[in-house]
Design a protein around this motif. Structure first.
Motif, short mmCIF file in Angstrom:
data_model
loop_
_atom_site.label_atom_id
_atom_site.label_comp_id
_atom_site.label_asym_id
_atom_site.label_seq_id
_atom_site.Cartn_x
_atom_site.Cartn_y
_atom_site.Cartn_z
N ASN A 276 -29.61 -1.51 -1.55
CA ASN A 276 -28.49 -1.77 -2.45
C ASN A 276 -28.88 -1.72 -3.92
O ASN A 276 -28.01 -1.59 -4.78
N VAL A 277 -30.17 -1.82 -4.22
CA VAL A 277 -30.61 -1.57 -5.59
C VAL A 277 -30.28 -0.12 -5.93
O VAL A 277 -29.70 0.18 -6.98
N PHE A 278 -30.62 0.77 -5.02
CA PHE A 278 -30.30 2.19 -5.16
C PHE A 278 -28.80 2.40 -5.17
O PHE A 278 -28.27 3.20 -5.93
N GLY A 279 -28.08 1.64 -4.32
CA GLY A 279 -26.63 1.73 -4.27
C GLY A 279 -25.98 1.32 -5.59
O GLY A 279 -25.02 1.95 -6.04
N ALA A 280 -26.49 0.26 -6.21
CA ALA A 280 -25.95 -0.19 -7.50
C ALA A 280 -26.18 0.89 -8.56
O ALA A 280 -25.30 1.14 -9.40
N THR B 10 -26.38 4.09 -7.97
CA THR B 10 -25.45 5.17 -7.64
C THR B 10 -24.06 4.85 -8.18
O THR B 10 -23.38 5.72 -8.73
N ILE B 11 -23.64 3.61 -8.06
CA ILE B 11 -22.33 3.21 -8.60
C ILE B 11 -22.32 3.35 -10.12
O ILE B 11 -21.35 3.83 -10.70
N PHE B 12 -23.42 2.97 -10.75
CA PHE B 12 -23.55 3.17 -12.20
C PHE B 12 -23.37 4.64 -12.56
O PHE B 12 -22.64 4.98 -13.49
N LYS B 13 -24.03 5.53 -11.79
CA LYS B 13 -23.91 6.96 -12.06
C LYS B 13 -22.47 7.45 -11.86
O LYS B 13 -21.99 8.28 -12.62
N PHE B 14 -21.77 6.91 -10.86
CA PHE B 14 -20.36 7.25 -10.67
C PHE B 14 -19.54 6.79 -11.87
O PHE B 14 -18.67 7.52 -12.36
N MET B 15 -19.79 5.59 -12.34
CA MET B 15 -19.05 5.07 -13.50
C MET B 15 -19.27 5.97 -14.72
O MET B 15 -18.35 6.19 -15.51
N CYS B 16 -20.49 6.51 -14.85
CA CYS B 16 -20.79 7.40 -15.98
C CYS B 16 -19.97 8.69 -15.93
O CYS B 16 -19.75 9.32 -16.96
N ILE B 17 -19.54 9.08 -14.74
CA ILE B 17 -18.69 10.27 -14.62
C ILE B 17 -17.30 9.98 -15.18
O ILE B 17 -16.70 10.82 -15.84
N PHE B 18 -16.81 8.77 -14.95
CA PHE B 18 -15.45 8.42 -15.35
C PHE B 18 -15.33 7.86 -16.76
O PHE B 18 -14.28 7.97 -17.38
N ALA C 46 -26.75 -5.85 -12.38
CA ALA C 46 -27.66 -6.76 -11.67
C ALA C 46 -26.87 -7.88 -11.00
O ALA C 46 -27.15 -8.23 -9.84
N LEU C 47 -25.88 -8.41 -11.69
CA LEU C 47 -25.03 -9.45 -11.09
C LEU C 47 -24.22 -8.89 -9.93
O LEU C 47 -24.02 -9.58 -8.92
N TYR C 48 -23.76 -7.65 -10.06
CA TYR C 48 -23.06 -6.99 -8.95
C TYR C 48 -23.98 -6.95 -7.73
O TYR C 48 -23.57 -7.31 -6.62
N TYR C 49 -25.22 -6.50 -7.94
CA TYR C 49 -26.17 -6.40 -6.83
C TYR C 49 -26.39 -7.77 -6.17
O TYR C 49 -26.35 -7.89 -4.94
N ILE C 50 -26.59 -8.79 -6.96
CA ILE C 50 -26.84 -10.14 -6.44
C ILE C 50 -25.61 -10.65 -5.69
O ILE C 50 -25.72 -11.19 -4.58
N ALA C 51 -24.44 -10.48 -6.28
CA ALA C 51 -23.21 -10.98 -5.66
C ALA C 51 -22.91 -10.27 -4.34
O ALA C 51 -22.60 -10.93 -3.33
N ILE C 52 -23.05 -8.95 -4.31
CA ILE C 52 -22.77 -8.20 -3.08
C ILE C 52 -23.77 -8.58 -1.99
O ILE C 52 -23.41 -8.75 -0.82
#
Length: 182
Positions: free
Chosen positions: A14-18, A20-28, A44-50
């Motif tokens: 999920n570190v890698f997943g977070a 990846t989500i950051f990279k998706f956000m950079c597209i938008f 980092a808070l997203y990663y911890i919370a999820i």
């Protein structure tokens, strides 16, 4: 509470997943006016919370709702309209969910469970495969976006699309074969 091997790999991947989500956000969203420290802290808070929600509830419906809410909250790192925030959240989630479903169906079709008695190994393969494929897709989309905007893409960036997933696949394969004896 004792974590099993799948839980540990889930949390690590999920570190890698977070990212990846950051990279998706950079597209938008444009990052020009974004406070990079705040942005890093929110991911980092997203990663911890999820991770905490996954371990605490271990319920796909709760994870789905939490991810949608947190994806939407992450959009507030960027200057944008409500409409774009909602569209970005929905599209990112649909893309990730679709890729995960395709990976699961593909692995079911390949019937990889015939090689092992461990359901964890099959789940770990599905988890890591979906993370890698999601990353490949986001890199490809960001490269196409750069091409559309006439930004020169370095060979190193293109190389990352191939090298990162390939090396992760190889190390995962080695780990799984070492654990199963195949």
């Amino acid at each position: 509470m004792m974590l099993d091997s799948y839980d540990i790999i889930y949390l690590l991947s999920n570190v890698f997943g977070a990212y990846t989500i950051f990279k998706f956000m950079c597209i938008f969203f444009e990052r020009d006016e974004t406070n990079k420290k705040v942005e890093f802290i929110t991911y980092a808070l997203y990663y911890i919370a999820i991770g905490a929600i996954y371990i605490t509830f271990d319920n796909p419906a709760v994870n789905l709702c939490a991810n949608l809410i947190f994806f939407f909250l992450l959009t507030f790192n960027y200057s944008s309209t409500w409409k774009l925030r909602l569209i970005a959240t929905a599209l990112i989630y649909v893309i990730l969910l679709s890729l995960e479903a395709l990976v699961v169906f593909g692995l079911r079709f390949l019937n990889l469970n015939r090689f092992t008695d461990s359901a964890d190994i099959e789940l770990i393969i599905a988890l890591l495969s979906s993370k890698m494929i999601s990353y490949i897709v986001v890199l490809a989309l960001s490269n196409f976006q750069m091409i559309k905007n006439e930004i020169k893409i370095s060979p190193m960036h293109w190389l990352a699309i191939i090298t990162i997933p390939s090396s992760t696949s190889l190390s995962t394969f080695m780990l799984i074969t070492a654990n199963t004896g195949y």
